[in-house]
Motif scaffolding. Sequence first.
Motif, PDB file in Angstrom:
ATOM      1  N   ALA A  88      55.913  -9.271  23.361  1.00 50.78           N
ATOM      2  CA  ALA A  88      57.219  -9.867  23.644  1.00 50.78           C
ATOM      3  C   ALA A  88      58.317  -9.231  22.803  1.00 50.78           C
ATOM      4  O   ALA A  88      59.447  -9.057  23.281  1.00 50.78           O
ATOM      5  CB  ALA A  88      57.154 -11.370  23.381  1.00 50.78           C
ATOM      6  N   CYS A  89      58.007  -8.878  21.560  1.00 52.68           N
ATOM      7  CA  CYS A  89      59.032  -8.283  20.696  1.00 52.68           C
ATOM      8  C   CYS A  89      59.517  -6.956  21.262  1.00 52.68           C
ATOM      9  O   CYS A  89      60.716  -6.686  21.294  1.00 52.68           O
ATOM     10  CB  CYS A  89      58.480  -8.074  19.293  1.00 52.68           C
ATOM     11  SG  CYS A  89      58.270  -9.597  18.380  1.00 52.68           S
ATOM     12  N   ALA A  90      58.581  -6.132  21.713  1.00 57.67           N
ATOM     13  CA  ALA A  90      58.963  -4.828  22.259  1.00 57.67           C
ATOM     14  C   ALA A  90      59.686  -4.980  23.595  1.00 57.67           C
ATOM     15  O   ALA A  90      60.549  -4.179  23.938  1.00 57.67           O
ATOM     16  CB  ALA A  90      57.721  -3.952  22.424  1.00 57.67           C
ATOM     17  N   ALA A  91      59.336  -6.025  24.339  1.00 54.59           N
ATOM     18  CA  ALA A  91      59.953  -6.216  25.651  1.00 54.59           C
ATOM     19  C   ALA A  91      61.373  -6.753  25.550  1.00 54.59           C
ATOM     20  O   ALA A  91      62.260  -6.328  26.284  1.00 54.59           O
ATOM     21  CB  ALA A  91      59.090  -7.148  26.494  1.00 54.59           C
ATOM     22  N   SER A  92      61.579  -7.700  24.609  1.00 52.58           N
ATOM     23  CA  SER A  92      62.874  -8.384  24.606  1.00 52.58           C
ATOM     24  C   SER A  92      63.387  -8.774  23.220  1.00 52.58           C
ATOM     25  O   SER A  92      64.414  -9.424  23.118  1.00 52.58           O
ATOM     26  CB  SER A  92      62.754  -9.667  25.436  1.00 52.58           C
ATOM     27  OG  SER A  92      61.874 -10.564  24.770  1.00 52.58           O
ATOM     28  N   GLY A  93      62.648  -8.436  22.206  1.00 53.04           N
ATOM     29  CA  GLY A  93      62.978  -8.938  20.870  1.00 53.04           C
ATOM     30  C   GLY A  93      62.117 -10.129  20.497  1.00 53.04           C
ATOM     31  O   GLY A  93      62.026 -10.485  19.322  1.00 53.04           O
ATOM     32  N   GLY A  94      61.504 -10.753  21.514  1.00 51.72           N
ATOM     33  CA  GLY A  94      60.574 -11.860  21.287  1.00 51.72           C
ATOM     34  C   GLY A  94      61.183 -12.971  20.455  1.00 51.72           C
ATOM     35  O   GLY A  94      62.334 -13.375  20.672  1.00 51.72           O
ATOM     36  N   VAL A  95      60.418 -13.436  19.490  1.00 59.15           N
ATOM     37  CA  VAL A  95      60.902 -14.547  18.650  1.00 59.15           C
ATOM     38  C   VAL A  95      62.072 -14.113  17.781  1.00 59.15           C
ATOM     39  O   VAL A  95      62.762 -14.963  17.208  1.00 59.15           O
ATOM     40  CB  VAL A  95      59.779 -15.113  17.753  1.00 59.15           C
ATOM     41  CG1 VAL A  95      58.726 -15.810  18.592  1.00 59.15           C
ATOM     42  CG2 VAL A  95      59.143 -14.020  16.900  1.00 59.15           C
ATOM     43  N   PHE A  96      62.288 -12.810  17.678  1.00 63.06           N
ATOM     44  CA  PHE A  96      63.399 -12.311  16.855  1.00 63.06           C
ATOM     45  C   PHE A  96      64.649 -12.021  17.690  1.00 63.06           C
ATOM     46  O   PHE A  96      65.642 -11.515  17.163  1.00 63.06           O
ATOM     47  CB  PHE A  96      62.965 -11.048  16.107  1.00 63.06           C
ATOM     48  CG  PHE A  96      61.728 -11.254  15.284  1.00 63.06           C
ATOM     49  CD1 PHE A  96      61.786 -11.946  14.087  1.00 63.06           C
ATOM     50  CD2 PHE A  96      60.500 -10.793  15.734  1.00 63.06           C
ATOM     51  CE1 PHE A  96      60.643 -12.155  13.332  1.00 63.06           C
ATOM     52  CE2 PHE A  96      59.356 -10.999  14.987  1.00 63.06           C
ATOM     53  CZ  PHE A  96      59.422 -11.687  13.787  1.00 63.06           C
ATOM     54  N   ASN A  97      64.565 -12.328  18.980  1.00 66.09           N
ATOM     55  CA  ASN A  97      65.700 -12.083  19.872  1.00 66.09           C
ATOM     56  C   ASN A  97      66.950 -12.785  19.330  1.00 66.09           C
ATOM     57  O   ASN A  97      66.923 -13.961  19.008  1.00 66.09           O
ATOM     58  CB  ASN A  97      65.382 -12.620  21.273  1.00 66.09           C
ATOM     59  CG  ASN A  97      66.447 -12.243  22.273  1.00 66.09           C
ATOM     60  OD1 ASN A  97      67.580 -12.670  22.172  1.00 66.09           O
ATOM     61  ND2 ASN A  97      66.071 -11.430  23.232  1.00 66.09           N
ATOM     62  N   GLY A  98      68.015 -12.028  19.220  1.00 65.58           N
ATOM     63  CA  GLY A  98      69.262 -12.596  18.715  1.00 65.58           C
ATOM     64  C   GLY A  98      69.487 -12.361  17.234  1.00 65.58           C
ATOM     65  O   GLY A  98      70.587 -12.609  16.736  1.00 65.58           O
ATOM     66  N   CYS A  99      68.459 -11.898  16.524  1.00 67.94           N
ATOM     67  CA  CYS A  99      68.640 -11.607  15.099  1.00 67.94           C
ATOM     68  C   CYS A  99      69.593 -10.416  14.938  1.00 67.94           C
ATOM     69  O   CYS A  99      69.649  -9.532  15.791  1.00 67.94           O
ATOM     70  CB  CYS A  99      67.309 -11.292  14.433  1.00 67.94           C
ATOM     71  SG  CYS A  99      66.259 -12.733  14.247  1.00 67.94           S
ATOM     72  N   TYR A 100      70.287 -10.391  13.836  1.00 68.17           N
ATOM     73  CA  TYR A 100      71.356  -9.409  13.661  1.00 68.17           C
ATOM     74  C   TYR A 100      70.869  -7.965  13.612  1.00 68.17           C
ATOM     75  O   TYR A 100      71.615  -7.057  13.948  1.00 68.17           O
ATOM     76  CB  TYR A 100      72.139  -9.726  12.378  1.00 68.17           C
ATOM     77  CG  TYR A 100      71.351  -9.477  11.112  1.00 68.17           C
ATOM     78  CD1 TYR A 100      71.475  -8.262  10.432  1.00 68.17           C
ATOM     79  CD2 TYR A 100      70.460 -10.423  10.628  1.00 68.17           C
ATOM     80  CE1 TYR A 100      70.742  -8.016   9.286  1.00 68.17           C
ATOM     81  CE2 TYR A 100      69.723 -10.180   9.489  1.00 68.17           C
ATOM     82  CZ  TYR A 100      69.872  -8.982   8.817  1.00 68.17           C
ATOM     83  OH  TYR A 100      69.135  -8.728   7.705  1.00 68.17           O
TER      84      TYR A 100
END
Length: 149
Positions: A88-100
């Motif tokens: 998920a992180c590589a696909a969309s940022g996953g749980v970190f999506n939106g982090c600066y």
Amino acid sequence: MGLVSWARKRSIWVFHVNAASCNGCDIEIVAALTPRYDVERLGVQLVPSPRHADVLLVTGTANQLMRDRLKKIYDQMSEPKYVVAIGACAASGGVFNGCYNVEQGVDKVVPVNLYIPGCPPRPEAIIYGILKLVGEAPERKESVETIAN
Ligand code: SF4
């Protein structure tokens, strides 16, 4: 099919980049490569240099630290080359999506040919995704995009 295309299908060399993942996805890649799942029996082999690789396996969010390195690694690969975004992180940022300091997916840095979802995806999904990429996967009802954990 030409000889080179035929040979490439049965000899897929992969290079793995951890672009700031938590290591969860990386452990699953290791499981796919080692004797438990033994993806080498299908011709998939881990290589130590991107210059030798056909496929780039990317995990993580491609944060500010890794963004330029990831692009540099991609540029070192010769054509034809493919990128698989694992997790998920590589696909969309996953749980970190939106982090600066993270990208909303590694496709913001390099072109991605295939996404394997999950947090992390299981080794079966990773193997199926790589085979799907080169057209060697068996027919299944659900596509790799819908394989869940
Ligand atoms: S998708 Fe999940 S397991 Fe994979 S790097 Fe991100 S947080 Fe870790």
